[in-house]
Design an enzyme around this catalytic site. Structure first.
Site, PDB file in Angstrom:
ATOM      1  N   GLY A   9       0.849  -1.273   0.098  1.00  0.00           N
ATOM      2  CA  GLY A   9       0.092   0.042  -0.125  1.00  0.00           C
ATOM      3  C   GLY A   9       0.637   1.039  -0.019  1.00  0.00           C
ATOM      4  N   SER A  11       1.211   3.408  -2.380  1.00  0.00           N
ATOM      5  CA  SER A  11       0.773   4.414  -3.442  1.00  0.00           C
ATOM      6  C   SER A  11       0.209   5.680  -3.147  1.00  0.00           C
ATOM      7  CB  SER A  11      -0.103   3.412  -4.542  1.00  0.00           C
ATOM      8  OG  SER A  11      -1.307   3.213  -3.757  1.00  0.00           O
ATOM      9  N   ARG A  12      -0.569   5.533  -2.050  1.00  0.00           N
ATOM     10  CA  ARG A  12      -1.332   6.839  -1.624  1.00  0.00           C
ATOM     11  C   ARG A  12      -1.134   7.066  -0.197  1.00  0.00           C
ATOM     12  NH1 ARG A  12      -6.557   5.885  -1.690  1.00  0.00           N
ATOM     13  NH2 ARG A  12      -6.572   3.744  -2.143  1.00  0.00           N
ATOM     14  N   TYR A 160     -12.507  -3.299  11.828  1.00  0.00           N
ATOM     15  CA  TYR A 160     -11.094  -2.627  11.555  1.00  0.00           C
ATOM     16  C   TYR A 160     -10.356  -2.723  12.813  1.00  0.00           C
ATOM     17  CZ  TYR A 160      -8.049   1.333  10.546  1.00  0.00           C
ATOM     18  OH  TYR A 160      -7.137   2.261  10.088  1.00  0.00           O
ATOM     19  N   LYS A 164      -6.882  -4.219  13.719  1.00  0.00           N
ATOM     20  CA  LYS A 164      -5.762  -3.457  13.956  1.00  0.00           C
ATOM     21  C   LYS A 164      -5.173  -3.976  15.407  1.00  0.00           C
ATOM     22  CE  LYS A 164      -5.421  -0.824  10.500  1.00  0.00           C
ATOM     23  NZ  LYS A 164      -4.275  -0.792   9.519  1.00  0.00           N
ATOM     24  N   ILE A 193      -5.326  10.956  10.487  1.00  0.00           N
ATOM     25  CA  ILE A 193      -4.131  11.287   9.556  1.00  0.00           C
ATOM     26  C   ILE A 193      -4.905  11.952   8.219  1.00  0.00           C
ATOM     27  CG2 ILE A 193      -2.402  10.888   8.343  1.00  0.00           C
ATOM     28  CD1 ILE A 193      -1.816  10.935  11.072  1.00  0.00           C
TER      29      ILE A 193
HETATM   30  P1  NAP Z   1      -5.392   5.207   1.859  1.00  0.00           P
HETATM   31  O1  NAP Z   1      -4.908   6.537   1.482  1.00  0.00           O
HETATM   32  O2  NAP Z   1      -6.985   4.857   1.655  1.00  0.00           O
HETATM   33  O3  NAP Z   1      -4.424   4.310   1.232  1.00  0.00           O
HETATM   34  C1  NAP Z   1      -4.623   2.839   1.366  1.00  0.00           C
HETATM   35  C2  NAP Z   1      -3.351   2.063   0.700  1.00  0.00           C
HETATM   36  O4  NAP Z   1      -3.624   0.781   1.108  1.00  0.00           O
HETATM   37  C3  NAP Z   1      -3.328   2.482  -0.582  1.00  0.00           C
HETATM   38  O5  NAP Z   1      -1.889   2.178  -1.151  1.00  0.00           O
HETATM   39  C4  NAP Z   1      -4.086   1.264  -1.367  1.00  0.00           C
HETATM   40  O6  NAP Z   1      -3.576   0.705  -2.661  1.00  0.00           O
HETATM   41  C5  NAP Z   1      -3.515  -0.020  -0.341  1.00  0.00           C
HETATM   42  N1  NAP Z   1      -4.365  -1.253  -0.292  1.00  0.00           N
HETATM   43  C6  NAP Z   1      -5.687  -1.190  -0.050  1.00  0.00           C
HETATM   44  N2  NAP Z   1      -6.003  -2.703  -0.235  1.00  0.00           N
HETATM   45  C7  NAP Z   1      -5.037  -3.087  -0.537  1.00  0.00           C
HETATM   46  C8  NAP Z   1      -4.833  -4.324  -1.086  1.00  0.00           C
HETATM   47  N3  NAP Z   1      -5.702  -5.560  -0.778  1.00  0.00           N
HETATM   48  N4  NAP Z   1      -3.464  -4.985  -1.514  1.00  0.00           N
HETATM   49  C9  NAP Z   1      -2.517  -3.936  -1.708  1.00  0.00           C
HETATM   50  N5  NAP Z   1      -2.388  -2.546  -1.496  1.00  0.00           N
HETATM   51  C10 NAP Z   1      -3.859  -2.430  -0.884  1.00  0.00           C
HETATM   52  O7  NAP Z   1      -5.203   4.916   3.465  1.00  0.00           O
HETATM   53  P2  NAP Z   1      -4.087   5.528   4.620  1.00  0.00           P
HETATM   54  O8  NAP Z   1      -4.903   6.599   5.261  1.00  0.00           O
HETATM   55  O9  NAP Z   1      -2.994   6.003   3.882  1.00  0.00           O
HETATM   56  O10 NAP Z   1      -3.926   4.348   5.450  1.00  0.00           O
HETATM   57  C11 NAP Z   1      -2.704   3.489   5.249  1.00  0.00           C
HETATM   58  C12 NAP Z   1      -2.802   2.931   6.664  1.00  0.00           C
HETATM   59  O11 NAP Z   1      -2.831   3.572   7.739  1.00  0.00           O
HETATM   60  C13 NAP Z   1      -3.827   1.808   6.689  1.00  0.00           C
HETATM   61  O12 NAP Z   1      -3.208   0.548   7.296  1.00  0.00           O
HETATM   62  C14 NAP Z   1      -4.798   2.421   7.704  1.00  0.00           C
HETATM   63  O13 NAP Z   1      -5.622   1.625   8.291  1.00  0.00           O
HETATM   64  C15 NAP Z   1      -3.723   2.927   8.570  1.00  0.00           C
HETATM   65  N6  NAP Z   1      -4.247   4.143   9.410  1.00  0.00           N
HETATM   66  C16 NAP Z   1      -4.784   5.158   8.755  1.00  0.00           C
HETATM   67  C17 NAP Z   1      -5.335   6.313   9.458  1.00  0.00           C
HETATM   68  C18 NAP Z   1      -5.644   7.742   9.056  1.00  0.00           C
HETATM   69  O14 NAP Z   1      -6.427   8.382   9.609  1.00  0.00           O
HETATM   70  N7  NAP Z   1      -5.537   7.788   7.493  1.00  0.00           N
HETATM   71  C19 NAP Z   1      -5.327   6.290  10.880  1.00  0.00           C
HETATM   72  C20 NAP Z   1      -4.958   5.082  11.536  1.00  0.00           C
HETATM   73  C21 NAP Z   1      -4.497   4.073  10.529  1.00  0.00           C
HETATM   74  P3  NAP Z   1      -4.362   1.254  -4.015  1.00  0.00           P
HETATM   75  O15 NAP Z   1      -4.010   2.776  -4.081  1.00  0.00           O
HETATM   76  O16 NAP Z   1      -3.881   0.540  -5.266  1.00  0.00           O
HETATM   77  O17 NAP Z   1      -5.717   1.291  -3.745  1.00  0.00           O
END
Ligand code: NAP
Length: 251
Positions: A9, A11-12, A160, A164, A193
């Site tokens: 993951g 990419s974004r 979720y 986690k 975030i």
């Molecule tokens: P995001 O912007 O939605 O990005 C999610 C990433 O995961 C993308 O790169 C996506 O790839 C990839 N992904 C999802 N399913 C996948 C799969 N089956 N195989 C390979 N890649 C996959 O999310 P984010 O906010 O950056 O979150 C990143 C991590 O931080 C996650 O584990 C999330 O639970 C954790 N987190 C986030 C927050 C928050 O507030 N944002 C808080 C706590 C924890 P594609 O681009 O190809 O879809």
């Protein structure tokens, strides 16, 4: 020779910031993504780390919820960079927002398979490529992205939170199992975030969310990449969960 890091993951959002930071720190980076729409984003990150930091990058499409895709990701890494893998950042994750009565089996299985099973698959497949060369002087590192949802509970996110919390258990167990073999395993549990995960939330709701955080604002992806950098460099830290969350879990 540059060390090799895989990020799932990458990419974004948080993964993008981590991919860039890995390049800045001098790692050859394997950037994983799943959606076709994220190929161009991943390619752009790869180009940027190569140009700006002089490292090599490999972009690999794989759905890490599937064991066979994880096998393909590790195989592509070894073919490009050799048998030794130094860093694994398990970061891919998704979320549902659904109450536990209306949620479907497919919805919660998808969250568990993406957020937890992928971490099991990837650590299982990558650790043999770490213990083949790791020791006290040449440490390898696994960093797992958990969440404050794994430390507390969140309404309408039981699947979720289960995933986690599971990541934290996995982190502690693997840290103990591999501590004597030069592999450190830690977790980051971010608070809120600003990423696509919050894209459905309007400005008023964002303000309301920010007001629930003691520091008064939503975090940036760079805050999490910074925590990753610390854990990569913290040679006497293993089995820990570091939680950049603006004071959220202190209340
Ligand atoms: P995001 O912007 O939605 O990005 C999610 C990433 O995961 C993308 O790169 C996506 O790839 C990839 N992904 C999802 N399913 C996948 C799969 N089956 N195989 C390979 N890649 C996959 O999310 P984010 O906010 O950056 O979150 C990143 C991590 O931080 C996650 O584990 C999330 O639970 C954790 N987190 C986030 C927050 C928050 O507030 N944002 C808080 C706590 C924890 P594609 O681009 O190809 O879809």
């Amino acid at each position: 020779m540059a060390k090799t890091a895989i990020i799932t993951g990458g990419s974004r959002g948080i993964g993008e910031a981590m991919s860039l930071k890995l390049g800045e720190l001098g790692y050859n980076v394997v950037i994983n993504y799943r959606s076709e729409s994220s190929k161009a984003l991943s390619d752009a990150i790869a180009e940027k780390v190569s140009k700006e930091y002089g490292v090599e990058a490999l972009v690999v499409k794989a759905d890490v919820s599937k064991y066979e895709d994880c096998e393909g990701l590790v195989k592509a890494t070894v073919e490009k960079f050799g048998e030794n893998i130094d860093v694994l950042i398990n970061n891919a994750g998704i979320t549902n927002n659904c109450n536990w009565i209306d949620i479907t089996k497919e919805q919660y299985e998808s969250v568990i398979n993406t957020n937890l099973m992928s971490f099991l698959h990837m650590t299982h497949l990558v650790l043999p490529h770490m213990i083949n060369h790791s020791d006290k002087a040449n440490q390898c590192c696994i960093i797992n992205t958990s969440s404050v949802g794994g430390l507390t509970g969140v309404i309408n996110q039981a699947d979720y939170c289960a995933s986690k919390s599971g990541i934290i258990g996995l982190t502690r167990a693997l840290a103990l199992e591999f501590a004597g073999r030069g592999v450190r395993v830690n977790a980051i549990a971010p608070g809120m975030i600003m990423t696509d995960m919050l894209k459905g939330v309007n400005q008023d709701e964002l303000n309301a969310l920010a007001s629930t955080i003691p520091q008064g604002f939503i975090g940036e992806t760079a805050d999490i990449a910074g925590a990753m950098e610390y854990l990569l460099k913290a040679t006497y830290v293993t089995g820990q969960v570091i939680s950049p969350n603006g004071g959220f879990v202190l209340q």
